[in-house]
Design a protein around this motif. Structure first.
Motif, short mmCIF file in Angstrom:
data_model
loop_
_atom_site.label_atom_id
_atom_site.label_comp_id
_atom_site.label_asym_id
_atom_site.label_seq_id
_atom_site.Cartn_x
_atom_site.Cartn_y
_atom_site.Cartn_z
N THR A 8 -32.77 -23.43 -10.00
CA THR A 8 -32.12 -23.99 -8.81
C THR A 8 -32.65 -23.23 -7.59
N ASN A 9 -32.35 -23.74 -6.41
CA ASN A 9 -32.80 -23.05 -5.20
C ASN A 9 -32.22 -21.66 -5.11
N SER A 10 -30.95 -21.49 -5.57
CA SER A 10 -30.32 -20.19 -5.37
C SER A 10 -30.63 -19.22 -6.52
N LYS A 11 -30.94 -19.73 -7.72
CA LYS A 11 -31.16 -18.80 -8.83
C LYS A 11 -31.83 -19.50 -10.02
N ALA A 134 -20.46 -25.35 -18.08
CA ALA A 134 -20.98 -23.98 -17.92
C ALA A 134 -22.33 -23.95 -17.21
N VAL A 135 -22.93 -25.12 -17.03
CA VAL A 135 -24.26 -25.21 -16.46
C VAL A 135 -24.20 -25.86 -15.09
N GLY A 136 -24.86 -25.28 -14.12
CA GLY A 136 -24.97 -25.98 -12.83
C GLY A 136 -24.24 -25.33 -11.70
N ALA A 220 -30.21 -30.11 -21.21
CA ALA A 220 -31.49 -30.39 -20.54
C ALA A 220 -31.33 -31.52 -19.51
N VAL A 221 -30.51 -32.52 -19.84
CA VAL A 221 -30.28 -33.62 -18.89
C VAL A 221 -29.64 -33.06 -17.63
N LYS A 222 -28.62 -32.24 -17.84
CA LYS A 222 -27.91 -31.69 -16.68
C LYS A 222 -28.83 -30.76 -15.89
N ALA A 223 -29.58 -29.90 -16.60
CA ALA A 223 -30.46 -28.93 -15.95
C ALA A 223 -31.48 -29.64 -15.07
N ALA A 227 -31.62 -29.10 -11.09
CA ALA A 227 -32.84 -28.54 -10.50
C ALA A 227 -33.28 -29.36 -9.29
N GLN A 228 -33.05 -30.65 -9.35
CA GLN A 228 -33.45 -31.52 -8.22
C GLN A 228 -32.46 -31.46 -7.08
N ASP A 229 -31.19 -31.20 -7.41
CA ASP A 229 -30.13 -31.39 -6.40
C ASP A 229 -28.95 -30.46 -6.72
N GLU A 230 -29.11 -29.17 -6.37
CA GLU A 230 -28.09 -28.18 -6.74
C GLU A 230 -26.73 -28.50 -6.12
N LYS A 231 -26.72 -28.95 -4.87
CA LYS A 231 -25.44 -29.06 -4.15
C LYS A 231 -24.94 -30.49 -3.98
N GLU A 232 -25.41 -31.37 -4.83
CA GLU A 232 -24.93 -32.75 -4.87
C GLU A 232 -25.05 -33.47 -3.54
N THR A 233 -26.29 -33.54 -3.04
CA THR A 233 -26.51 -34.38 -1.87
C THR A 233 -27.18 -35.69 -2.29
#
Ligand SMILES: NC(=O)c1ccc[n+]([C@@H]2O[C@H](COP(=O)([O-])OP(=O)(O)OC[C@H]3O[C@@H](n4cnc5c(N)ncnc54)[C@H](O)[C@@H]3O)[C@@H](O)[C@H]2O)c1
Ligand SMILES: [Zn+2]
Length: 357
Positions: A8-11, A134-136, A220-223, A227-233
């Motif tokens: 993700t952008n943050s980590k 637990a992911v995201g 993997a689907v969630k990851a 990865a594309q959109d960490e903050k749900e925009t």
């Protein structure tokens, strides 16, 4: 053991899945925390806290146990957790472990996000549903006026998914988690959905390599989306497939009375029905009902249509009073669409008639 990386952008952080208590030991010693604080719920602590403790250092390890159930995602419990952390003298170099299902993950994650403006935490999930939660990095508590309304985006340092912990789950909790797995199948596309149809016929199949593969693919689907959109925009909203009606049902029936996965299952059937109407094409709704039928998902929720519509308008995806739903154009192809209220109403009435059959 399987390992995935979340970017993700943050980590960036690892997820380990399988028999992984030794990985937990190694991970913690690498972090060199000044102290470790475990948050868990009564059920998980009774069944598994001793096992977890054996993988941790013997000194400077503390724990705080909250009652099991959604009711603990409250301001009061959040405050008690912060007090326990302060009393134990946690500092900026301490590490929090969220040990339990999605409830503890969200609560302890939010404590970690805000204690001294944020300290490190690890997710050690113990439910199938937690392959999602637990992911995201979404962490939150509930406000009396709405679920998950007070929270943060705060990524863990690692997710350590020791599958033997899951073997004490009740059938109800397995089914709840499977609802989100099926959702990930529909979001990701034919390959994973077909794998589920071919390999997961009964609860008895949820063991060993089948369970490992299923959880890995679901994560993997969630990851991929996070990865594309960490903050749900944007695309992260697709993870809410089935959730617009699902959340409304959950809230109306009362949290804890129906599991999240059961409500999402009903919500996915509705989302496909609305998709068929909006796109004017057949989307094989029977394929989903057949899959859900294997696991006895409820198909009925005795809730008035008007109340469901009011709840759906309060959904976080809705804005300007309009209801937005994740629709499916095809398996693996989702879209966030504004749905006119008269369409919601007529589709819900039609859907509820289906319940009465
Ligand atoms: N943050 C996110 O992205 C996200 C995503 C989905 C759901 N959630 C949240 O997750 C929560 C639901 O998660 P959940 O279904 O895991 O709920 P939960 O944590 O309340 O667990 C469900 C029940 O199972 C019990 N349990 C947990 N592990 C067990 C085990 N190994 N053996 C026996 N019993 C066990 C718990 O004590 C509880 O009674 C909700 O609060 C929801 O809002 C968050
Ligand atoms: Zn969900």
């Amino acid at each position: 053991m399987e390992k995935l990386m979340i970017h993700t952008n943050s980590k960036n952080y690892p997820i380990y899945i399988g028999e992984v208590t030794d990985v937990l030991s190694v991970t913690i010693s690498q972090f060199q925390p000044s102290s470790v604080f475990i948050f868990s719920d009564e059920t998980v602590a009774r069944l598994h806290l001793d096992t977890l403790r054996k993988s941790l250092p013997t000194e400077n390890v503390y724990h705080h146990i909250v009652p099991s159930g959604e009711g603990s995602k409250s301001f009061d419990m959040y405050y008690q957790c912060q007090t326990a952390a302060l009393e134990a003298g946690l500092d900026r170099h301490s590490l929090i472990i969220a040990f339990g299902g999605g409830m503890i993950g969200d609560l302890a994650g939010f404590v970690a996000a805000t204690y001294m403006r944020g300290i490190r935490f690890i997710q050690v999930p113990t439910t199938l549903l937690a392959h999602d939660s637990a992911v995201g990095g979404k962490v939150a508590i509930n406000h009396p006026l709405g679920k998950n309304m007070i929270g943060a985006f705060y990524q863990p340092e690692a997710v350590i998914y020791h599958l033997p912990f899951l073997q004490t789950l009740s059938e109800k909790e397995w089914r709840s988690g499977l609802g989100e797995v099926i959702k990930h199948g529909y979001i990701s596309g034919e390959l994973f959905l077909r794998w589920l149809e071919e390999n997961v016929h009964t609860f008895e199949d949820l063991h060993d390599n089948t369970l490992l593969h299923m959880i890995k693919e679901g994560i993997a689907v969630k990851a991929n989306i996070v990865a594309q959109d960490e903050k749900e925009t944007g695309v992260r909203a697709y993870l809410n497939f089935g959730h617009t009606l699902g959340h409304a049902i959950e809230a109306e029936v009362g949290y804890g009375k129906m599991t999240h996965g059961d409500a999402v299952a009903i919500g996915m059937v509705f989302a496909i029905q609305v998709s068929e109407y909006m796109y004017q094409k057949s989307l094989n709704i029977e394929r989903l009902t057949a899959l859900l039928g294997r696991f006895d998902y409820p198909t009925i929720a005795d809730v008035p249509v008007r109340k469901l519509i009011d709840r759906m308008r309060q959904d976080k995806k809705s804005y300007d009073g309009d209801i937005h739903m994740v629709l499916m154009k095809n398996v693996g192809e989702m879209e966030l669409v504004k749905i006119p209220e008269d369409v919601i109403e007529s589709q819900l009435k039609h859907f509820v008639k289906g319940w009465e059959k």
